[in-house]
Design a protein around this motif. Structure first.
Motif, PDB file in Angstrom:
ATOM      1  N   ARG A  71       3.976  -7.263  -4.734  1.00 60.23           N
ATOM      2  CA  ARG A  71       2.752  -8.106  -5.360  1.00 60.23           C
ATOM      3  C   ARG A  71       3.281  -9.518  -5.400  1.00 60.23           C
ATOM      4  O   ARG A  71       2.453 -10.535  -5.101  1.00 60.23           O
ATOM      5  N   SER A  72       4.276  -9.602  -6.238  1.00 59.80           N
ATOM      6  CA  SER A  72       4.648 -11.127  -6.124  1.00 59.80           C
ATOM      7  C   SER A  72       5.202 -11.968  -4.960  1.00 59.80           C
ATOM      8  O   SER A  72       4.629 -12.897  -4.814  1.00 59.80           O
ATOM      9  N   GLU A  73       5.697 -11.149  -3.921  1.00 60.47           N
ATOM     10  CA  GLU A  73       5.932 -11.767  -2.775  1.00 60.47           C
ATOM     11  C   GLU A  73       4.658 -12.117  -1.816  1.00 60.47           C
ATOM     12  O   GLU A  73       4.654 -13.024  -1.373  1.00 60.47           O
ATOM     13  N   LEU A  74       3.749 -11.340  -1.990  1.00 63.62           N
ATOM     14  CA  LEU A  74       2.397 -11.309  -1.525  1.00 63.62           C
ATOM     15  C   LEU A  74       1.601 -12.382  -1.768  1.00 63.62           C
ATOM     16  O   LEU A  74       1.271 -13.182  -1.181  1.00 63.62           O
ATOM     17  N   SER A  75       1.687 -12.747  -3.203  1.00 62.16           N
ATOM     18  CA  SER A  75       0.691 -13.631  -4.001  1.00 62.16           C
ATOM     19  C   SER A  75       1.379 -14.934  -3.594  1.00 62.16           C
ATOM     20  O   SER A  75       0.802 -16.058  -3.654  1.00 62.16           O
ATOM     21  N   GLY A  76       2.557 -14.828  -3.317  1.00 59.61           N
ATOM     22  CA  GLY A  76       3.446 -16.268  -2.857  1.00 59.61           C
ATOM     23  C   GLY A  76       2.984 -16.722  -1.860  1.00 59.61           C
ATOM     24  O   GLY A  76       3.155 -17.915  -1.262  1.00 59.61           O
ATOM     25  N   LEU A  77       2.311 -15.802  -0.780  1.00 60.76           N
ATOM     26  CA  LEU A  77       2.018 -16.215   0.556  1.00 60.76           C
ATOM     27  C   LEU A  77       0.488 -16.930   0.650  1.00 60.76           C
ATOM     28  O   LEU A  77       0.090 -17.255   1.546  1.00 60.76           O
ATOM     29  N   VAL A 136       6.652  -2.182  -6.538  1.00 54.76           N
ATOM     30  CA  VAL A 136       5.364  -2.383  -6.399  1.00 54.76           C
ATOM     31  C   VAL A 136       5.209  -3.896  -6.916  1.00 54.76           C
ATOM     32  O   VAL A 136       4.724  -4.778  -6.392  1.00 54.76           O
ATOM     33  N   ALA A 137       5.593  -4.342  -8.189  1.00 55.42           N
ATOM     34  CA  ALA A 137       5.921  -5.512  -8.639  1.00 55.42           C
ATOM     35  C   ALA A 137       6.247  -6.727  -7.871  1.00 55.42           C
ATOM     36  O   ALA A 137       5.661  -7.798  -7.540  1.00 55.42           O
ATOM     37  N   ASP A 187       0.896  -1.319   0.054  1.00 51.61           N
ATOM     38  CA  ASP A 187       0.044  -0.024  -0.005  1.00 51.61           C
ATOM     39  C   ASP A 187       0.941   1.193   0.203  1.00 51.61           C
ATOM     40  O   ASP A 187       0.615   2.363  -0.748  1.00 51.61           O
ATOM     41  N   GLN A 188       2.053   1.353   1.028  1.00 53.46           N
ATOM     42  CA  GLN A 188       2.662   2.238   0.780  1.00 53.46           C
ATOM     43  C   GLN A 188       3.696   2.384  -0.557  1.00 53.46           C
ATOM     44  O   GLN A 188       3.684   3.776  -0.982  1.00 53.46           O
ATOM     45  N   VAL A 244      10.298   6.198 -11.708  1.00 54.07           N
ATOM     46  CA  VAL A 244       9.008   5.654 -12.007  1.00 54.07           C
ATOM     47  C   VAL A 244       9.215   4.331 -12.215  1.00 54.07           C
ATOM     48  O   VAL A 244       8.429   3.165 -11.642  1.00 54.07           O
ATOM     49  N   THR A 245      10.021   3.645 -12.963  1.00 49.38           N
ATOM     50  CA  THR A 245      10.437   2.366 -13.363  1.00 49.38           C
ATOM     51  C   THR A 245      10.898   1.673 -11.861  1.00 49.38           C
ATOM     52  O   THR A 245      10.343   0.350 -11.820  1.00 49.38           O
TER      53      THR A 245
END
Length: 95
Positions: A88-94, A84-85, A18-19, A77-78
């Motif tokens: 997201r990837s780390e969070l989806s792995g959990l 962020v990506a 979120d941050q 920006v990149t």
């Protein structure tokens, strides 16, 4: 990891995500605001607003500064998008 540890890690990653998304939004807004900051000066110099060797030097410097500014904005920006990506990837792995 216990379920409690996974839940705590998930909450921590979500807070970081979120941050990071907020930071990305601010960086993108700054980039959008400043992308064309000196383009009118570049265009004026290319249109011959000034003449002579000093004018060419100044025009080249303005062009260089514009390229540097745009490169820095793009890099920021990149980098934020990548963060962020990654989160997201780390969070989806959990999940």
């Amino acid at each position: 990891m216990t379920d409690g540890d996974v839940q705590a890690r998930r909450r921590d990653l979500q807070a970081k995500l979120d941050q990071a998304q907020g930071v990305l939004s601010r960086i993108q807004a700054i980039s959008d605001q400043h992308w064309s900051l000196i383009s009118s000066s570049c265009q004026a110099m290319q249109a011959g607003a000034w003449f002579g060797p000093k004018a060419r030097q100044f025009g080249a410097a303005v062009d260089s500064h514009q390229a540097e500014l745009r490169s820095s904005l793009s890099e920021a920006v990149t980098s934020a998008q990548q963060k962020v990506a990654d989160l997201r990837s780390e969070l989806s792995g959990l999940r």
